[in-house]
Enzyme design. Structure first.
Site, PDB file in Angstrom:
ATOM      1  N   HIS A 132      -2.055 -10.047  -7.198  1.00  0.00           N
ATOM      2  CA  HIS A 132      -1.586  -8.674  -6.998  1.00  0.00           C
ATOM      3  C   HIS A 132      -0.106  -8.655  -6.598  1.00  0.00           C
ATOM      4  CE1 HIS A 132      -2.388  -4.422  -5.439  1.00  0.00           C
ATOM      5  NE2 HIS A 132      -1.202  -4.706  -4.956  1.00  0.00           N
ATOM      6  N   GLU A 133       0.252  -9.496  -5.616  1.00  0.00           N
ATOM      7  CA  GLU A 133       1.624  -9.465  -5.109  1.00  0.00           C
ATOM      8  C   GLU A 133       2.611 -10.055  -6.122  1.00  0.00           C
ATOM      9  OE1 GLU A 133       2.067  -7.544  -2.730  1.00  0.00           O
ATOM     10  OE2 GLU A 133      -0.027  -7.493  -2.113  1.00  0.00           O
TER      11      GLU A 133
HETATM   12 ZN   LIG Z   1       0.316  -3.568  -4.178  1.00  0.00          ZN
END
Ligand SMILES: [Zn+2]
Length: 153
Positions: A132-133
């Site tokens: 996600h990051e």
């Molecule tokens: Zn995010």
């Protein structure tokens, strides 16, 4: 130590590709501290620099089991074929959740805040947070790949 403003979906900054960090300056260290404070204040699992308006390849992650990670110039170097389907949210997309399919295990190479190369083997929640990051650093949001859950909670 300061809490930064988190940009929300619709802000163009979130769609830009971030530049690598070539030198970990005192300014970068301050940014990292502020990102950690901001993540804690927002009760998030992770935060990427573009979410606070800085187009550099920096992210912070904290999971209950593995603790705090500061990632500079992170790269996913291996992904498991095994996938996990689970609920995902983002501090830049408040009040919404979706179901995503992510690798169950990922291996990430990065620099820590002292410029030392580190390798992280993440599973489950940590693997999801790493994906996600790192996506944020390439201008990608989880809503691009999620099946959104309708209705507030
Ligand atoms: Zn995010």
């Amino acid at each position: 130590m300061a809490k930064l403003k988190i940009l929300k979906v619709g802000d163009e900054t979130l769609r830009k590709v971030c530049r690598p960090v070539d030198e970990i300056t005192p300014r970068i260290q301050r940014l990292i501290d502020d990102m950690i404070d901001t993540m804690h204040a927002a009760d998030g699992v992770g935060l990427a620099a573009p979410q606070v308006g800085v187009l550099r390849r920096i992210a912070v992650i904290e999971t209950p089991n593995e603790g705090l990670f500061v990632l500079i110039n992170p790269k996913i170097v291996a992904c498991s074929k095994e996938q996990q389907e689970s609920e995902e949210g983002c501090l830049s997309v408040p009040g919404r959740w979706g179901i995503t399919k992510r690798p169950m295990h990922v291996k990430v190479k990065a620099l820590n805040r002292h410029g030392k190369p580190v390798e992280i083997n993440g599973s489950g929640l940590l693997a999801k947070a790493l994906c996600h990051e790192i996506d944020h650093l390439d201008g990608k949001l989880y809503i691009d790949i999620a099946k959104m859950i309708e209705g507030a909670r």
